[in-house]
Design a protein around this motif. Structure first.
Motif, PDB file in Angstrom:
ATOM      1  N   GLU A   1       0.648  -1.227   0.196  1.00 13.55           N
ATOM      2  CA  GLU A   1       0.186  -0.102  -0.034  1.00 13.55           C
ATOM      3  C   GLU A   1       0.812   0.990  -0.001  1.00 13.55           C
ATOM      4  O   GLU A   1       0.401   2.169  -0.561  1.00 13.55           O
ATOM      5  CB  GLU A   1      -0.827   0.058   1.166  1.00 13.55           C
TER       6      GLU A   1
ATOM      7  N   MET B   1       1.885   1.865  -3.533  1.00 16.89           N
ATOM      8  CA  MET B   1       0.863   2.418  -4.081  1.00 16.89           C
ATOM      9  C   MET B   1       0.590   4.024  -3.970  1.00 16.89           C
ATOM     10  O   MET B   1       0.035   4.954  -4.623  1.00 16.89           O
ATOM     11  CB  MET B   1      -0.435   1.629  -3.943  1.00 16.89           C
ATOM     12  N   LEU B   2       0.520   4.393  -2.819  1.00 18.89           N
ATOM     13  CA  LEU B   2       0.527   5.566  -2.192  1.00 18.89           C
ATOM     14  C   LEU B   2       1.678   6.569  -2.907  1.00 18.89           C
ATOM     15  O   LEU B   2       1.391   7.729  -3.270  1.00 18.89           O
ATOM     16  CB  LEU B   2       0.627   5.834  -0.665  1.00 18.89           C
TER      17      LEU B   2
ATOM     18  N   ASN C   1       0.630   6.936  -6.494  1.00 21.53           N
ATOM     19  CA  ASN C   1      -0.418   7.809  -6.782  1.00 21.53           C
ATOM     20  C   ASN C   1       0.131   9.186  -6.420  1.00 21.53           C
ATOM     21  O   ASN C   1      -0.501  10.095  -7.158  1.00 21.53           O
ATOM     22  CB  ASN C   1      -1.628   7.427  -5.840  1.00 21.53           C
TER      23      ASN C   1
ATOM     24  N   THR D   1       1.683  10.531  -9.607  1.00 24.80           N
ATOM     25  CA  THR D   1       0.718  10.907 -10.500  1.00 24.80           C
ATOM     26  C   THR D   1       0.178  12.318 -10.111  1.00 24.80           C
ATOM     27  O   THR D   1      -0.026  13.075 -10.974  1.00 24.80           O
ATOM     28  CB  THR D   1      -0.381   9.793 -10.554  1.00 24.80           C
ATOM     29  N   MET D   2      -0.330  12.480  -8.783  1.00 22.31           N
ATOM     30  CA  MET D   2      -0.804  13.807  -8.276  1.00 22.31           C
ATOM     31  C   MET D   2       0.186  14.985  -8.749  1.00 22.31           C
ATOM     32  O   MET D   2      -0.193  15.827  -9.088  1.00 22.31           O
ATOM     33  CB  MET D   2      -1.069  13.763  -6.954  1.00 22.31           C
TER      34      MET D   2
END
Length: 456
Positions: free
Chosen positions: A211, A214-215, A218, A221-222
């Motif tokens: 996780e 994944m954080l 992300n 991406t942000m």
């Protein structure tokens, strides 16, 4: 409190409570087992005594006394009482002690054949034993000294183990919590170094597939989206400032020149016409910026209703005549006639859809030699298709993908009044309505904008 301390604390508390529960259950069942085992032992003891003293149909208490003086008594603080069925005391191993046994207890033993009880001084068992025609009541009581010592030792061992286990759990919990939080600590350190100037050039390290990875992904991406938004905002502000500066500078310079000396009436009229054109240009730019800002809002911030696209397009001719100084010609035709009005009905915002088609038709009329635009409406399984065509200058293939960018104007548009905002506004409005917009431009067919909107 930091998360790693919370993790260590919750882990230690939960594991400690579980260990305490297991220790309490172990002690409880050990105590219960000791009691049952000792009562069974006392019952066996009482039956053995009754079996010994009944011989040849008589109760021989002398034999019991003889055995009592030798090895018969081997229980700690043992008390032996023997009664006949008439509740006369036949034997007692207590000396110089007044013996009082409630008649109700003897009645209970005689009626139920077996009695057991736990007292502070120990356990007590009574049996009603019959052999042939002879019956006796034997009551044996004793204190399980060694059993209680074993329970006390077990309690001390469990207590020491619990204290040791809790201490180990605190250390292990902190170690694992710190180990688990290391990637997050590194992520925080990397994020702390990111600012608006290095947003696009910096990314957090992503390792593994958990996780936290994944954080990190992300978050990267942000960052990319934020960086693109910041660049778009900078470009928008720069272009908007430039576009606003041009008409304002033209108005100021013309007014300054006109005030430098006296002018004729015709010269003032010419000046006012020029200033009016610049003011109208400035008004168009302001309206375009406002529409672009509104188109950036989310779909949830608009009121959506069922809109008939064919009826909306019928009003375009009148709206174009009001907007343009020279009358434009707008033709509209149906590729096929809809059997159901839902096929040409879109769930959308009427004001935004008017801006969408008005901009497209206005562009078509401006770039067409005869100020005309041709519209066609068709429908398919999921979408309404609207095409706006004109025979104006062909858009070069290298610019076809840039026409929807804010403030972008192609080479064929420099001689036409505009600011490069209309098509970007159209694209935003189409996206709000979950549709698609494309453009093709050829010498034979001219320039065609195709809008796909989902129908009901």
């Amino acid at each position: 409190m930091k998360i790693k301390y919370k993790i260590a604390l919750y882990y230690t508390l939960s594991a400690s409570l579980m260990l305490i529960a297991f220790a309490a259950l172990a002690y409880y069942f050990s105590s219960k087992s000791r009691r049952a085992e000792y009562l069974e032992r006392l019952e066996y003891r009482a039956r053995s005594i009754a079996n010994v003293i009944i011989e040849d149909g008589h109760v021989k208490v002398d034999l019991l006394r003889k055995l009592d003086r030798t090895t018969f008594q081997d229980l700690y603080k043992e008390t032996i009482l023997v009664y006949n069925p008439e509740y006369d005391l036949l034997y007692s191993n207590l000396k110089d002690t007044t013996i009082r046994t409630h008649r109700s207890l003897l009645d209970y033993i005689k009626q139920n054949k077996l009695y057991s009880n736990i007292k502070n001084s120990g356990e007590q068992v009574g049996v009603y034993y019959t052999e042939g025609d002879v019956s006796v009541i034997v009551i044996v009581s004793s204190f399980d000294k060694y059993g209680f010592q074993n329970l006390q030792n077990l309690r001390q061992i469990l207590l020491i183990e619990l204290i040791t286990a809790v201490a180990i759990l605190v250390g292990v919990g902190y170690f694992f919590a710190r180990k688990m939080m290391q990637p997050i600590d590194k992520l925080v350190q990397q994020v702390d170094k990111i600012n608006a100037s290095n947003m696009l050039d910096t990314q957090v390290a992503v390792k593994g597939k958990d996780e936290i990875a994944m954080l990190g992904a992300n978050f990267n991406t942000m960052l990319q989206r934020l960086g693109n938004s910041f660049d778009l905002q900078k470009s928008f502000v720069s272009n908007a400032s430039h576009e606003l500066r041009t008409p304002l500078a033209a108005i100021i310079s013309q007014l300054q020149v006109s005030l430098s000396k006296e002018r004729t009436k015709e010269e003032y009229q010419t000046l006012l016409i020029s200033v009016l054109e610049d003011a109208e240009n400035l008004s168009d730019l302001s309206n375009g910026l406002l529409q672009l800002a509104q188109s950036e809002l989310n779909q949830e911030q608009f009121v959506f209703n069922n809109i008939r696209i064919d009826e909306l397009l019928m009003d375009m001719a009148n709206l174009i005549r009001l907007k343009q100084k020279t009358p434009g010609k707008v033709d509209i035709q149906f590729v096929k006639v809809p059997e159901n009005e839902l096929l040409v009905t879109c769930f959308g915002n009427e004001s935004l859809l008017k801006v969408l088609f008005l901009n497209l038709v206005d562009n078509a009329c401006k770039f067409s030699p005869d100020s005309s635009a041709h519209m066609s409406i068709d429908f398919f399984t999921q979408y309404i298709t609207v095409q706006i065509k004109n025979q104006g200058p062909v858009i070069p293939s290298g610019e076809i993908n840039k026409v929807f960018e804010p403030f972008y104007r192609g080479e064929n548009a420099h001689q036409t009044r505009g600011h490069g905002l209309g098509l970007s506004i159209c694209k935003k409005i189409v996206q709000i309505h979950n549709g698609h917009i494309t453009v093709t431009s050829t010498v034979e067919e001219g320039t065609t904008f195709t809008v796909l909107l989902p129908h009901l």
